[in-house]
Design an enzyme around this catalytic site. Structure first.
Site, PDB file in Angstrom:
ATOM      1  N   CYS A 115       7.098   8.164 -14.796  1.00  0.00           N
ATOM      2  CA  CYS A 115       7.739   6.849 -14.898  1.00  0.00           C
ATOM      3  C   CYS A 115       7.458   6.183 -16.242  1.00  0.00           C
ATOM      4  O   CYS A 115       8.007   5.120 -16.528  1.00  0.00           O
ATOM      5  CB  CYS A 115       7.270   5.969 -13.754  1.00  0.00           C
TER       6      CYS A 115
ATOM      7  N   HIS B 210       7.765  -1.423 -15.028  1.00  0.00           N
ATOM      8  CA  HIS B 210       8.252  -0.303 -14.216  1.00  0.00           C
ATOM      9  C   HIS B 210       8.466  -0.803 -12.790  1.00  0.00           C
ATOM     10  O   HIS B 210       7.634  -1.524 -12.235  1.00  0.00           O
ATOM     11  CB  HIS B 210       7.255   0.843 -14.262  1.00  0.00           C
TER      12      HIS B 210
ATOM     13  N   ASN C 231      12.875   2.773  -6.794  1.00  0.00           N
ATOM     14  CA  ASN C 231      12.116   3.246  -7.957  1.00  0.00           C
ATOM     15  C   ASN C 231      12.828   4.465  -8.536  1.00  0.00           C
ATOM     16  O   ASN C 231      12.876   5.515  -7.910  1.00  0.00           O
ATOM     17  CB  ASN C 231      10.693   3.606  -7.498  1.00  0.00           C
TER      18      ASN C 231
HETATM   19  C1  LIG Z   1       3.076   3.630  -1.344  1.00  0.00           C
HETATM   20  C2  LIG Z   1       2.671   2.227  -0.990  1.00  0.00           C
HETATM   21  C3  LIG Z   1       3.890   1.321  -0.825  1.00  0.00           C
HETATM   22  C4  LIG Z   1       1.918   2.240   0.370  1.00  0.00           C
HETATM   23  O1  LIG Z   1       1.536   0.904   0.680  1.00  0.00           O
HETATM   24  P1  LIG Z   1       0.024   0.581   1.059  1.00  0.00           P
HETATM   25  O2  LIG Z   1      -0.012  -0.871   1.324  1.00  0.00           O
HETATM   26  O3  LIG Z   1      -0.865   1.094  -0.047  1.00  0.00           O
HETATM   27  O4  LIG Z   1      -0.168   1.372   2.386  1.00  0.00           O
HETATM   28  P2  LIG Z   1      -1.406   2.281   2.852  1.00  0.00           P
HETATM   29  O5  LIG Z   1      -1.168   3.689   2.439  1.00  0.00           O
HETATM   30  O6  LIG Z   1      -2.701   1.617   2.438  1.00  0.00           O
HETATM   31  O7  LIG Z   1      -1.291   2.186   4.402  1.00  0.00           O
HETATM   32  C5  LIG Z   1      -1.433   0.967   5.116  1.00  0.00           C
HETATM   33  C6  LIG Z   1      -1.046   1.182   6.554  1.00  0.00           C
HETATM   34  O8  LIG Z   1       0.367   1.449   6.633  1.00  0.00           O
HETATM   35  C7  LIG Z   1       0.599   2.760   7.183  1.00  0.00           C
HETATM   36  N1  LIG Z   1       1.663   3.377   6.375  1.00  0.00           N
HETATM   37  C8  LIG Z   1       1.563   4.125   5.252  1.00  0.00           C
HETATM   38  N2  LIG Z   1       2.778   4.462   4.798  1.00  0.00           N
HETATM   39  C9  LIG Z   1       3.667   3.910   5.650  1.00  0.00           C
HETATM   40  C10 LIG Z   1       5.084   3.886   5.701  1.00  0.00           C
HETATM   41  N3  LIG Z   1       5.827   4.510   4.775  1.00  0.00           N
HETATM   42  N4  LIG Z   1       5.655   3.193   6.711  1.00  0.00           N
HETATM   43  C11 LIG Z   1       4.918   2.560   7.651  1.00  0.00           C
HETATM   44  N5  LIG Z   1       3.580   2.552   7.642  1.00  0.00           N
HETATM   45  C12 LIG Z   1       2.959   3.212   6.659  1.00  0.00           C
HETATM   46  C13 LIG Z   1      -0.701   3.510   7.051  1.00  0.00           C
HETATM   47  O9  LIG Z   1      -0.816   4.486   8.047  1.00  0.00           O
HETATM   48  C14 LIG Z   1      -1.700   2.394   7.210  1.00  0.00           C
HETATM   49  O10 LIG Z   1      -1.839   2.099   8.584  1.00  0.00           O
HETATM   50  P3  LIG Z   1      -3.264   1.623   9.187  1.00  0.00           P
HETATM   51  O11 LIG Z   1      -3.577   0.319   8.508  1.00  0.00           O
HETATM   52  O12 LIG Z   1      -2.980   1.488  10.646  1.00  0.00           O
HETATM   53  O13 LIG Z   1      -4.240   2.706   8.819  1.00  0.00           O
HETATM   54  C15 LIG Z   1       1.735   1.621  -2.071  1.00  0.00           C
HETATM   55  O14 LIG Z   1       0.495   2.246  -2.007  1.00  0.00           O
HETATM   56  C16 LIG Z   1       2.248   1.730  -3.478  1.00  0.00           C
HETATM   57  O15 LIG Z   1       3.292   1.179  -3.821  1.00  0.00           O
HETATM   58  N6  LIG Z   1       1.452   2.375  -4.350  1.00  0.00           N
HETATM   59  C17 LIG Z   1       1.718   2.414  -5.785  1.00  0.00           C
HETATM   60  C18 LIG Z   1       2.869   3.277  -6.128  1.00  0.00           C
HETATM   61  C19 LIG Z   1       3.045   3.381  -7.600  1.00  0.00           C
HETATM   62  O16 LIG Z   1       2.857   2.435  -8.333  1.00  0.00           O
HETATM   63  N7  LIG Z   1       3.365   4.572  -8.099  1.00  0.00           N
HETATM   64  C20 LIG Z   1       3.411   4.810  -9.519  1.00  0.00           C
HETATM   65  C21 LIG Z   1       4.738   4.864 -10.071  1.00  0.00           C
HETATM   66  S1  LIG Z   1       5.845   5.910  -9.222  1.00  0.00           S
END
Ligand SMILES: CC(C)(COP(=O)(O)OP(=O)(O)OC[C@H]1O[C@@H](n2cnc3c(N)ncnc32)[C@H](O)[C@@H]1OP(=O)(O)O)[C@@H](O)C(=O)NCCC(=O)NCCS
Length: 348
Positions: free
Chosen positions: A124, A263, A294
């Site tokens: 990205c 981004h 994205n």
């Molecule tokens: C991917 C992303 C949206 C996930 O969100 P998050 O808030 O970090 O979520 P987590 O992985 O900590 O999970 C939180 C909870 O949601 C659940 N969960 C994870 N993915 C899920 C989804 N797609 N849908 C529903 N629930 C989900 C998990 O199981 C967890 O449940 P729990 O609390 O019961 O254990 C986030 O981490 C993100 O945007 N990361 C950065 C991405 C980025 O910048 N990439 C670089 C450029 S591409």
């Protein structure tokens, strides 16, 4: 006596002359994807900000998107393809290791065979890597006009059952033309990479899995995966550092930034950075992620063309732009926005 070498061309500065973009024609809503990942429209909106993502149908390939954006960027910039010296394409979704996509797109656009053309694979951050290279090439005299394209069809590498990244990604391409200038239009690029976290955004399979497969063994189509929370933590700790450095090295202050084009990875990251970077309350913020998703290397130019096309930003304003992602790679620069922007494009 040893003869003195002559510089390739008189030294000049560079600026962005025009920008254009194209999004996949379909808008895929959260409800269409939620069941396969045991999620919901509400969860996806709250955690990512995404309401829909732009997707292209199977027959539309990433090079078609790149070509359309590149052609429009050249047209609005008033630069003839024959006057382009370098074509840089940022992509992670081109379907083959070699040849690269850039020479193929350059030829389709009518760019001269005397122009260099190559791909950048910096996730990205690739478009901002490309802008940094284009600026350096023009300032050194290596090139006069450079076409930089960010193009992705990430839905080709998506798994409908993957909860980590596939539901986030969209398809599209954005392009910018850079040319010579009497005054600086592109601030110094601050960039870097941290390969110790290379596994944080990666693919489920590599070519090795195919090479090493036993005869008759089926290897699944490779799809993208990320360790969302660790990438989130990395991004929120490094972005303020390198983005602030880009502002400082451009010789301006956060209060001078009119437009913020981060981004488009996560709306929570975008909104939290406005305050952390000390940007003005009235700074125009790109939130293209909400309905485009994205688009990796295409996300910054697409967000740029949209702000200009919709009249929310205009030529001459200072914009802070940056990308970060797979690698983990990052790059930022402050740019003076161009006045020229393409029309809203649809794929034929
Ligand atoms: C991917 C992303 C949206 C996930 O969100 P998050 O808030 O970090 O979520 P987590 O992985 O900590 O999970 C939180 C909870 O949601 C659940 N969960 C994870 N993915 C899920 C989804 N797609 N849908 C529903 N629930 C989900 C998990 O199981 C967890 O449940 P729990 O609390 O019961 O254990 C986030 O981490 C993100 O945007 N990361 C950065 C991405 C980025 O910048 N990439 C670089 C450029 S591409």
């Amino acid at each position: 006596m040893t003869a003195n070498l002559r510089a390739a061309r008189p030294i000049t500065m560079s600026r962005m002359l025009g920008v254009a973009g194209i999004r996949g024609p379909e808008r895929v809503g959260n409800d269409e994807l939620a069941a396969a990942i045991d999620s919901s429209d509400e969860w996806i909106r709250r955690r990512t900000g995404i309401q829909t993502r732009a997707r292209a149908p199977r027959e539309v390939l990433v090079q078609h998107l790149a070509e359309a954006a590149g052609r429009e960027a050249l047209s609005v910039s008033g630069v003839d393809p024959a006057d382009i010296d370098v074509v840089i394409v940022s992509t992670v979704s081109w379907m083959q290791p070699t040849p690269g996509m850039a020479p193929v797109v350059a030829a389709a656009l009518g760019v001269s065979p005397s122009a260099a053309a190559y791909d950048v694979n910096a996730g990205c951050a690739g478009y901002c890597y490309g802008i940094g290279q284009a600026d350096a090439m023009i300032r050194s005299g290596l090139a006069r006009h450079v076409l930089v394209i960010g193009a992705e069809k990430l839905s080709d590498y998506g798994d409908p059952t993957d909860r980590t990244i596939s539901f986030i990604v969209g398809d599209g391409a954005g392009a910018a033309v850079l040319g010579p200038s009497d005054s600086p239009g592109i601030g110094p690029t601050v960039w870097g990479s941290d390969g110790t976290h290379a596994d944080a955004i990666t693919m489920t399979h590599t070519w090795l899995d195919y090479r090493n497969a036993a005869p008759g063994e089926h290897v699944e189509w490779p799809t993208a995966r990320q360790e969302g929370p660790s990438v989130f933590r990395w991004a929120t700790s490094v972005v303020p550092q390198f983005a602030s450095e880009a502002i400082e090295r451009a010789g301006v202050t956060p209060a001078d930034i009119d437009v913020f084009i981060p981004h488009q990875a996560n709306l929570r990251i975008i909104d939290s950075l406005v305050g952390r970077l000390g940007l003005r309350e009235d700074v125009v913020v790109a939130r293209d992620i909400v309905d485009t998703g994205n688009t990796s290397g295409a996300s910054v130019p697409l967000a740029t063309e949209r702000l200009l096309r919709e009249g929310r930003a205009h030529g001459g304003q200072l914009a802070l732009q940056f990308g970060f992602g797979a690698g983990l790679c990052y790059a930022a620069q402050v740019i003076e926005l161009p006045a020229a922007v393409g029309k809203e494009l649809t794929i034929e």
